[in-house]
Design a protein around this motif. Structure first.
Motif, PDB file in Angstrom:
ATOM      1  N   MET A 117       0.818  -1.221   0.000  1.00  0.00           N
ATOM      2  CA  MET A 117       0.000   0.000   0.000  1.00  0.00           C
ATOM      3  C   MET A 117       0.852   1.271   0.000  1.00  0.00           C
ATOM      4  SD  MET A 117      -3.294  -0.901   0.113  1.00  0.00           S
ATOM      5  CE  MET A 117      -4.300  -2.301   0.542  1.00  0.00           C
ATOM      6  N   VAL A 120      -0.614   3.529  -3.956  1.00  0.00           N
ATOM      7  CA  VAL A 120      -1.995   3.105  -4.230  1.00  0.00           C
ATOM      8  C   VAL A 120      -2.428   3.524  -5.639  1.00  0.00           C
ATOM      9  CG1 VAL A 120      -2.747   3.069  -1.829  1.00  0.00           C
ATOM     10  CG2 VAL A 120      -2.947   5.189  -3.143  1.00  0.00           C
ATOM     11  N   ASN A 121      -1.630   4.375  -6.282  1.00  0.00           N
ATOM     12  CA  ASN A 121      -2.013   4.845  -7.619  1.00  0.00           C
ATOM     13  C   ASN A 121      -1.221   4.141  -8.707  1.00  0.00           C
ATOM     14  OD1 ASN A 121      -4.001   6.972  -7.110  1.00  0.00           O
ATOM     15  ND2 ASN A 121      -2.337   7.987  -6.027  1.00  0.00           N
ATOM     16  N   PRO A 122      -1.864   3.867  -9.843  1.00  0.00           N
ATOM     17  CA  PRO A 122      -1.147   3.327 -10.995  1.00  0.00           C
ATOM     18  C   PRO A 122      -0.177   4.377 -11.528  1.00  0.00           C
ATOM     19  CG  PRO A 122      -3.536   3.100 -11.243  1.00  0.00           C
ATOM     20  CD  PRO A 122      -3.287   4.019 -10.083  1.00  0.00           C
ATOM     21  N   SER A 125       1.192   1.134  -8.440  1.00  0.00           N
ATOM     22  CA  SER A 125       0.415   0.146  -7.680  1.00  0.00           C
ATOM     23  C   SER A 125       0.295  -1.180  -8.427  1.00  0.00           C
ATOM     24  CB  SER A 125      -0.982   0.696  -7.360  1.00  0.00           C
ATOM     25  OG  SER A 125      -1.702   0.969  -8.546  1.00  0.00           O
TER      26      SER A 125
ATOM     27  N   TYR B  42     -10.693   2.266   1.462  1.00  0.00           N
ATOM     28  CA  TYR B  42      -9.407   1.749   1.923  1.00  0.00           C
ATOM     29  C   TYR B  42      -8.651   1.049   0.784  1.00  0.00           C
ATOM     30  CZ  TYR B  42      -5.947  -1.048   4.368  1.00  0.00           C
ATOM     31  OH  TYR B  42      -4.772  -1.628   4.769  1.00  0.00           O
ATOM     32  N   GLY B  43      -7.433   1.499   0.576  1.00  0.00           N
ATOM     33  CA  GLY B  43      -6.575   0.856  -0.416  1.00  0.00           C
ATOM     34  C   GLY B  43      -6.796   1.314  -1.838  1.00  0.00           C
ATOM     35  N   PHE B  44      -7.827   2.110  -2.076  1.00  0.00           N
ATOM     36  CA  PHE B  44      -8.128   2.551  -3.437  1.00  0.00           C
ATOM     37  C   PHE B  44      -7.172   3.668  -3.861  1.00  0.00           C
ATOM     38  CE2 PHE B  44     -12.592   1.196  -4.884  1.00  0.00           C
ATOM     39  CZ  PHE B  44     -12.537   0.018  -4.179  1.00  0.00           C
ATOM     40  N   PRO B  45      -6.992   3.861  -5.168  1.00  0.00           N
ATOM     41  CA  PRO B  45      -6.171   4.977  -5.632  1.00  0.00           C
ATOM     42  C   PRO B  45      -6.761   6.306  -5.183  1.00  0.00           C
ATOM     43  CG  PRO B  45      -6.629   3.430  -7.422  1.00  0.00           C
ATOM     44  CD  PRO B  45      -7.504   3.034  -6.272  1.00  0.00           C
TER      45      PRO B  45
END
Lengths: 254, 383
Positions: A117, A120-122, A125, B42-45
């Motif tokens: 974590m 979290v962003n491409p 990620s 939670y955990g999302f971009p």
């Protein structure tokens, strides 16, 4: 109170303008994508379809041998041959004026920073390394195809990251950090305030499979994330995969 | 004297009221829609794909929901000629048609002109996090040189024009909605003008679609530490996220990518000949993209059938069987399909069951019944 404010105002001299020194790393890859046209030391013809990796903890060596870590916590850079803008990494204002004799970085991410974590962003990620296999992120994804000993086309995923230790029942009983440090010794160079450093760093892809170990796809197959022995070969080969093709000092444009 | 004074006071009060009311009429209320903020699960971009010229607002989303469900979006009013987004995008099927769609046999949509769509549908789940391109071949993407081919707003317009979908006419649609009680007021609240434009129709629907967020499956709860997975589900999770297992995670995500897709494009070894002119190659012009299509999200995948771009598989069992034993080598197969070296991931029956059980933990019932995503009880002109 008013006197104190006036006094302190008077005491603060104007802040001199600090001219930053940047370190710019440009990553080059000597491959033409997708065509099976390379042959490794084990004699496997192969192609490369994409290369994605993290480097971190960039450092310089001063003339007196001191190692100067340029990083902050977020000093982790992602390179992706599908995303041209990732090939350049500009570490802004991190360098002190002086004489230097070398530079280097960590290939991958050390165990303190390499936490799930973290990104979290491409696209970063998408590099996540499954928790079950140790978590964090891939250090490297190098994908392509090869011809086996019978001339059949097969696909490979040469992926490096945290390794696993298995017991006889095939259960994971421990994890192994596979990141490694790469250093380049360079003739002494001097950088002054207002100047910056640019290093052209070449990844010789064939060296992942060549030196000091011959990596034979027919032996190790198309996936190695769960094979520490194969990943270890990859990491030991990785020490001389990169080279500094050119280092230049340039004046920052204002 | 007292009477005279009262008269003067009364006149003064009337004058004051007159000027006060004049002032209110002459100064239009400033256009202030209510900003809508997406809470990041939670955990999302944290990066969202929301165009700068279409910020999300409560009023825009409300209007978009009406339009999404109002069959008059076809520009027609005859019951046989109604068609809108929800005609095909059914909430109970993760906003796909579903194999059980009453009008589209096998879940393959048919437009108002009677033509079938080129591909089957993709789900509308968590699209606000997709920046890699919309559609099976990603033909709408944020940095497209054609600024009319970039985002969900453009998808709305193209869907309305498409012969194999709504086959509509924007002027006719705008005029129809302009004539319907309630809609002009909603446009005024959402966009500051009661004069309806098709651009604002696109924007409103896109805003609503961006609210369609699934983040409350059993697996989400597991990640948040709220529930435990059953042993078979854990076994399936291990298969899902290991190279020597089913190796789904490189394309379909996992705990480190809870979108359960990369939104990227892969040739997954379904075929050896590629004749579809609308594959990823059409967009990328990369020869290796022949036969490549978007990896769909596996959230609510159990209700998303039919599967693959051409809907060739009706059930998840068929999909798992394909990945297990029927993956085909071709010059274009993506290297991440390394199990193609063995014809597939070669799962045992127990492993298939475990994998399916894990994938079922991505089922988010709340998403499928959430009233905020459902058809409104009444349309604005029925209030």
């Amino acid at each position: 109170m008013g006197i104190m404010v006036l006094f302190s105002c008077k005491e603060n001299p104007p802040t001199p303008e600090v001219e930053p020194i940047n370190l710019v790393l440009n990553f080059l890859h000597n491959v033409e994508m997708d065509t099976i046209q390379y042959i490794n030391a084990a004699g496997n013809p192969y192609s490369v379809s994409e290369i994605q990796y993290f480097i971190s903890d960039v450092f310089l060596y001063k003339e007196n041998g001191d190692k100067i870590l340029l990083d902050a916590w977020d000093d982790i850079h992602y390179v992706d041959t599908d995303i041209p803008e990732t090939s350049s990494y500009n570490i802004e204002g991190a360098v002190e004026p002086g004489n230097y004799i070398g530079l280097g970085f960590t290939f991958g991410i050390n165990e303190i920073k390499n936490q799930s974590m973290l990104f979290v962003n491409p696209p970063e990620s998408f590099m996540f390394w499954p928790e079950y296999l140790g978590g964090g992120f891939h250090y490297l994804k190098l994908n392509g195809k090869w011809l086996d000993q019978d001339g059949n086309t097969k696909v490979y995923n040469f992926h490096l990251g945290i390794g696993q230790e298995y017991n006889e029942e095939g259960e994971i009983i421990g994890f192994i950090q596979n990141y490694f440090e790469i250093e380049f010794n360079i003739n002494t160079f001097t950088v002054e305030a207002g100047q910056s450093i640019r290093a052209e760093i070449l990844m010789d892809v064939n060296k992942w499979f060549t030196s000091p170990h011959d990596f034979d796809f027919n032996v190790w197959g198309g996936d190695i994330m769960q094979n520490q022995e194969a990943m270890n070969i990859g990491c030991e080969n990785g020490f001389d995969v990169f080279s500094v093709e050119e280092l230049s000092i340039f004046k920052l444009e204002k | 004297m007292k009477k005279e004074l009262n008269k003067v006071l009364a006149v003064l009060v009337l004058v004051a009221i007159f000027f006060a009311s004049c002032d209110e009429n002459n100064t239009p209320e400033p256009f202030k829609p209510t900003p809508y903020t997406i809470e990041i699960p939670y955990g999302f971009p944290t990066n969202l794909n929301i165009p700068a010229d279409n910020p999300m607002t409560v009023e825009g989303i409300e209007l978009g929901r009406y339009l999404f469900y109002d069959g008059r979006l076809s520009g027609r009013t005859h019951p046989d000629s109604l068609m809108t987004c929800a005609t095909c995008h059914r909430q109970e099927r993760a906003f796909e048609a579903g194999v059980d769609h009453p009008d589209f046999p096998g879940g393959h949509p048919i437009g108002l002109s009677g033509l079938k769509t080129h591909h089957v549908m993709l789900p509308m789940i968590n699209l606000v996090w997709n920046s890699s391109g919309y559609g099976w071949n990603g033909f709408l993407y944020p940095d497209n040189p054609d600024e009319n081919m970039r985002n969900i707003e453009d998808f709305v317009r193209l869907t309305v024009f498409a012969k194999d979908e709504i086959d509509g006419d924007t002027m006719r649609i705008v005029n129809l909605f302009q004539s319907l009680d309630g809609y002009p007021d909603l446009f005024l609240k959402a966009f500051g003008s009661n004069k309806i434009t098709f651009t604002n129709i696109e924007k409103a629907i896109a805003q609503f679609v961006r609210t369609l967020i699934s983040a409350d499956s059993k697996f989400d709860k597991y990640l948040r530490g709220e529930v435990q997975l059953a042993q078979s589900e854990i076994n399936g999770f291990v298969l899902f996220t290991t190279e020597e297992g089913a190796d789904c995670f490189h394309c379909h995500g996992g705990s480190g990518n809870p979108m359960f897709t990369t939104h990227l494009f892969y040739n997954n070894g379904k075929d050896t000949e590629f004749t579809d002119p609308m594959d990823r190659f059409l967009i990328s012009n990369d020869p290796m993209d022949h036969g490549a299509y978007k990896a769909t999200t596996l959230r609510n995948i159990s209700v998303q059938g039919p599967y693959m771009h051409d809907g060739r598989f009706e059930t998840l069992d068929e999909v798992i069987e394909f990945y297990s034993h029927a993956v085909l080598m071709s010059p274009y197969v993506n290297p991440l399909m390394h199990h193609v070296n063995n014809g597939g991931i070669m799962l045992t029956p127990t492993e298939k069951e475990d994998l399916l059980n894990f994938i079922s933990t991505l089922h988010d019932e709340e998403f499928l019944i959430n009233p905020k995503f459902s058809k409104p009880d009444r349309f604005p002109d029925e209030q």
